[in-house]
Design a protein around this motif. Structure first.
Motif, PDB file in Angstrom:
ATOM      1  N   ASP A 182      24.361  31.811  66.761  1.00  0.00           N
ATOM      2  CA  ASP A 182      25.160  30.922  65.659  1.00  0.00           C
ATOM      3  C   ASP A 182      26.636  31.291  66.229  1.00  0.00           C
ATOM      4  O   ASP A 182      26.866  31.756  67.147  1.00  0.00           O
ATOM      5  N   VAL A 212      31.086  30.903  64.733  1.00  0.00           N
ATOM      6  CA  VAL A 212      32.026  30.900  63.481  1.00  0.00           C
ATOM      7  C   VAL A 212      33.307  30.707  64.413  1.00  0.00           C
ATOM      8  O   VAL A 212      33.790  31.347  65.238  1.00  0.00           O
ATOM      9  N   ASN A 252      32.256  19.043  61.066  1.00  0.00           N
ATOM     10  CA  ASN A 252      31.323  19.995  60.274  1.00  0.00           C
ATOM     11  C   ASN A 252      31.225  21.315  60.792  1.00  0.00           C
ATOM     12  O   ASN A 252      29.869  21.792  60.949  1.00  0.00           O
ATOM     13  N   ASN A 275      31.286  25.475  61.782  1.00  0.00           N
ATOM     14  CA  ASN A 275      31.403  26.480  60.822  1.00  0.00           C
ATOM     15  C   ASN A 275      32.741  27.307  61.099  1.00  0.00           C
ATOM     16  O   ASN A 275      33.071  27.579  62.097  1.00  0.00           O
ATOM     17  N   TYR A 332      33.205  38.919  59.371  1.00  0.00           N
ATOM     18  CA  TYR A 332      32.145  38.121  59.120  1.00  0.00           C
ATOM     19  C   TYR A 332      30.719  38.574  59.675  1.00  0.00           C
ATOM     20  O   TYR A 332      29.706  38.274  59.022  1.00  0.00           O
TER      21      TYR A 332
END
Length: 229
Positions: A31, A33, A51, A53, A73
């Motif tokens: 993932d 961020v 869009n 993250n 996070y």
């Protein structure tokens, strides 16, 4: 294992799309961020348009504060592995799987992507290479460990170090200081050879006029970190 790429971004409108796309296409097990450090350009708007993250900081925290926000996070969202990854397109996501494999299989605490093991790809400016060699020697003197690329912003850590960095992390030019801190605590740190790219957009936070300040400040911080531990 849950893995995440932390992308600190300050005024990276020219490179952020390329960076995130690289991660999405070449590190599919991760993932990501984006930590927007109160950019003054269109970084935030571009992230919203695509869009992405994103965590948007309301005030500029500097590289240390931005990266620490990413670690907070990652830790609070249950990730096992986190990797810092520059938002300017200098790093290549194709190395992230190899880094995570080395971290897990060798039971390491940190893996650093080093451009100076095989010396391929962009090698930085001559002045910066001199500074890097200086910090390599200083860290070896203080810890006994040779780190060939102590200022590399491509660094992967396990959950134990993630927790530590989420609670306490150097605020200004944090890479060498944080390496010394965990090495003095007995952490296992290794490097892996990577190729890096020249910055295509934006400006480095360490300008020639700031180089002397950087050398002095980081040297003092590294010495203090070694003495504290």
């Amino acid at each position: 294992m849950k893995k995440i790429v932390i992308i600190p971004a300050y005024n990276e409108e020219g490179g952020i799309v390329k960076t995130v796309t690289d991660v999405m296409e070449n590190a599919k097990d991760f993932d990501y961020v984006v930590i927007n450090d109160c950019s003054k350009d269109n970084t935030l708007e571009i992230c919203h348009e695509h869009n992405f993250n994103i965590v948007n900081l309301p005030v500029n925290m500097g590289i240390g504060g931005g990266v620490q926000t990413g670690y907070m996070y990652a830790y609070r969202n249950g990730y096992d592995i986190a990797v810092q990854f520059d938002g300017d397109g200098q790093h290549n996501a194709s190395y992230l799987d190899s880094m995570s494999k080395k971290l897990v299989e060798e039971n390491l605490d940190m893996v650093i992507g080093s451009r100076y093991i095989e010396k391929e790809g962009f090698q930085s400016s001559g002045m910066r290479r001199m500074g890097i060699k200086y910090f390599t020697g200083l860290i070896k003197l203080l810890t006994g460990k040779k780190i060939t690329d102590p200022t590399s912003g491509m660094r992967m850590i396990n959950r134990k170090i993630m927790k530590q960095f989420s609670e306490e992390y150097p605020k200004d030019y944090p890479e060498p200081e944080s390496i010394v801190t965990i090495l003095k605590e007995g952490a296992k740190v290794e490097e892996i050879p990577v190729k890096m790219n020249a910055r295509e957009e934006g400006v480095s936070s360490i300008s020639p006029s700031k180089s002397i300040y950087y050398m002095v400040k980081v040297s003092i911080a590294v010495l203090i970190a070694a003495i504290r531990k």
